[in-house]
Design a protein around this motif. Structure first.
Motif, PDB file in Angstrom:
ATOM      1  N   ALA A 181       0.833  -1.201   0.000  1.00 13.43           N
ATOM      2  CA  ALA A 181       0.000   0.000   0.000  1.00 13.43           C
ATOM      3  C   ALA A 181       0.865   1.247   0.000  1.00 13.43           C
ATOM      4  O   ALA A 181       2.044   1.210   0.359  1.00 13.43           O
ATOM      5  N   ALA A 182       0.227   2.360  -0.379  1.00 15.74           N
ATOM      6  CA  ALA A 182       0.923   3.642  -0.356  1.00 15.74           C
ATOM      7  C   ALA A 182       0.975   4.212   1.057  1.00 15.74           C
ATOM      8  O   ALA A 182       1.770   5.110   1.335  1.00 15.74           O
ATOM      9  N   SER A 183       0.133   3.696   1.955  1.00 16.54           N
ATOM     10  CA  SER A 183       0.126   4.154   3.349  1.00 16.54           C
ATOM     11  C   SER A 183      -0.253   2.999   4.257  1.00 16.54           C
ATOM     12  O   SER A 183      -0.971   2.081   3.835  1.00 16.54           O
ATOM     13  N   THR A 184       0.192   3.040   5.500  1.00 18.83           N
ATOM     14  CA  THR A 184      -0.166   1.974   6.442  1.00 18.83           C
ATOM     15  C   THR A 184      -1.659   1.987   6.744  1.00 18.83           C
ATOM     16  O   THR A 184      -2.259   0.930   6.962  1.00 18.83           O
ATOM     17  N   GLU A 185      -2.279   3.162   6.759  1.00 19.92           N
ATOM     18  CA  GLU A 185      -3.696   3.240   7.120  1.00 19.92           C
ATOM     19  C   GLU A 185      -4.583   2.514   6.118  1.00 19.92           C
ATOM     20  O   GLU A 185      -5.650   2.023   6.479  1.00 19.92           O
ATOM     21  N   ALA A 186      -4.154   2.444   4.876  1.00 15.49           N
ATOM     22  CA  ALA A 186      -4.959   1.788   3.851  1.00 15.49           C
ATOM     23  C   ALA A 186      -5.133   0.300   4.117  1.00 15.49           C
ATOM     24  O   ALA A 186      -6.141  -0.301   3.729  1.00 15.49           O
ATOM     25  N   ILE A 187      -4.151  -0.314   4.784  1.00 13.35           N
ATOM     26  CA  ILE A 187      -4.232  -1.758   5.038  1.00 13.35           C
ATOM     27  C   ILE A 187      -4.177  -2.090   6.531  1.00 13.35           C
ATOM     28  O   ILE A 187      -4.048  -3.259   6.896  1.00 13.35           O
ATOM     29  N   ARG A 188      -4.318  -1.080   7.370  1.00 14.60           N
ATOM     30  CA  ARG A 188      -4.306  -1.347   8.814  1.00 14.60           C
ATOM     31  C   ARG A 188      -5.442  -2.292   9.232  1.00 14.60           C
ATOM     32  O   ARG A 188      -5.234  -3.158  10.098  1.00 14.60           O
ATOM     33  N   PRO A 189      -6.658  -2.177   8.654  1.00  8.56           N
ATOM     34  CA  PRO A 189      -7.699  -3.140   9.024  1.00  8.56           C
ATOM     35  C   PRO A 189      -7.287  -4.589   8.767  1.00  8.56           C
ATOM     36  O   PRO A 189      -7.620  -5.479   9.558  1.00  8.56           O
ATOM     37  N   LEU A 190      -6.578  -4.831   7.676  1.00  9.08           N
ATOM     38  CA  LEU A 190      -6.083  -6.187   7.423  1.00  9.08           C
ATOM     39  C   LEU A 190      -5.089  -6.600   8.501  1.00  9.08           C
ATOM     40  O   LEU A 190      -5.137  -7.731   9.012  1.00  9.08           O
ATOM     41  N   TYR A 191      -4.188  -5.697   8.820  1.00  7.59           N
ATOM     42  CA  TYR A 191      -3.165  -5.984   9.826  1.00  7.59           C
ATOM     43  C   TYR A 191      -3.792  -6.284  11.181  1.00  7.59           C
ATOM     44  O   TYR A 191      -3.388  -7.222  11.880  1.00  7.59           O
ATOM     45  N   GLU A 192      -4.798  -5.512  11.564  1.00 10.67           N
ATOM     46  CA  GLU A 192      -5.400  -5.676  12.885  1.00 10.67           C
ATOM     47  C   GLU A 192      -6.370  -6.847  12.956  1.00 10.67           C
ATOM     48  O   GLU A 192      -6.449  -7.530  13.984  1.00 10.67           O
ATOM     49  N   ASN A 193      -7.104  -7.095  11.881  1.00  5.44           N
ATOM     50  CA  ASN A 193      -8.160  -8.115  11.933  1.00  5.44           C
ATOM     51  C   ASN A 193      -7.697  -9.519  11.562  1.00  5.44           C
ATOM     52  O   ASN A 193      -8.381 -10.495  11.894  1.00  5.44           O
ATOM     53  N   TYR A 194      -6.556  -9.610  10.878  1.00  5.35           N
ATOM     54  CA  TYR A 194      -6.077 -10.937  10.439  1.00  5.35           C
ATOM     55  C   TYR A 194      -4.640 -11.175  10.890  1.00  5.35           C
ATOM     56  O   TYR A 194      -3.826 -11.716  10.152  1.00  5.35           O
ATOM     57  N   GLN A 195      -4.384 -10.780  12.130  1.00  4.92           N
ATOM     58  CA  GLN A 195      -3.057 -10.947  12.712  1.00  4.92           C
ATOM     59  C   GLN A 195      -2.588 -12.392  12.656  1.00  4.92           C
ATOM     60  O   GLN A 195      -1.420 -12.673  12.374  1.00  4.92           O
ATOM     61  N   SER A 196      -3.480 -13.312  12.926  1.00  4.19           N
ATOM     62  CA  SER A 196      -3.087 -14.726  13.010  1.00  4.19           C
ATOM     63  C   SER A 196      -2.719 -15.309  11.651  1.00  4.19           C
ATOM     64  O   SER A 196      -2.124 -16.385  11.580  1.00  4.19           O
ATOM     65  N   TRP A 197      -3.073 -14.612  10.567  1.00  4.15           N
ATOM     66  CA  TRP A 197      -2.758 -15.101   9.220  1.00  4.15           C
ATOM     67  C   TRP A 197      -1.432 -14.567   8.688  1.00  4.15           C
ATOM     68  O   TRP A 197      -0.960 -15.004   7.643  1.00  4.15           O
TER      69      TRP A 197
END
Length: 212
Positions: A181-197
């Protein structure tokens, strides 16, 4: 959308659409799709493949709402006799009207260093459309099956670019997928919601990126 090259230079300067996407990008996540080392028991309908499909499709749908615009980019490498053939894509695009908007360009081999000579070429196909125009579940499943001997499969590199949020999504095979992504905020939901993956091998680097 401005040309693909213009878009990439604006939002992802220095990044080329070639694997490995995660290691080439500044901001990204590498997710593990195939788990429990069950690839020896990976036939259609297997627990292993069901989990691969579930993870890949879930991540894609989280990033790409049905009504939003995306750009589908497919690289076909070193295929000297290649001719523009819509049949390769027809089963993955819902409408012929959309399919006929597919653009084909031939570029220098993307794996050859720029200061080296080469006769190899990359055929690049680009389609601007909406998420809902693509049979993305079928396409993602085909990508996941490319190394498993299960048809249908897609053996070419496929990239999904979200034009609004400036993200690039790529499943490389049944083992995993990359999101940059161009920014962390754009994919932060993925990072936070799918930590175990998240792939453990790269977890420390990914955590550091999102905790800056």
């Amino acid at each position: 959308m401005k040309s693909l090259d213009q878009y990439m230079n604006t939002h992802f300067p220095g990044l080329e659409l070639v694997p490995p996407l995660f290691y080439n990008g500044d901001i990204g996540i590498r997710f593990e799709l195939g788990v429990n080392d069950e690839s020896s028991n990976c036939g259609e309908g297997s627990t292993y493949l069901k989990e691969v499909d579930h993870r890949a499709i879930t991540l894609f749908e989280t990033l790409h709402p049905q009504e939003e615009n995306l750009v589908l980019v497919v690289n076909i490498y070193d295929y000297p006799a290649f001719k523009r053939n819509l049949r390769l894509f027809a089963s993955f695009i819902k409408s012929r009207k959309v399919l006929y908007q597919l653009k084909h360009t031939q570029i220098r081999d993307v794996f050859t260093e720029k200061d080296q000579e080469t006769e190899h070429k990359t055929h690049r196909f680009i389609l601007s459309c909406k998420t809902k125009d693509i049979r993305y579940q079928k396409l993602i499943k085909a990508i996941c099956r490319q190394d498993l001997g299960i048809r249908p499969f897609m053996e070419h590199d496929v990239f999904f670019i979200h034009q609004k949020n400036h993200t690039i999504f790529r499943v490389y095979d049944d083992r995993g997928c990359d999101v940059v992504a161009a920014s962390t905020e754009a994919i932060r939901p993925l990072y936070e919601n799918y930590q175990s993956w998240i792939l453990d091998y790269d977890r420390a680097e990914i955590d550091a990126t999102f905790k800056k």
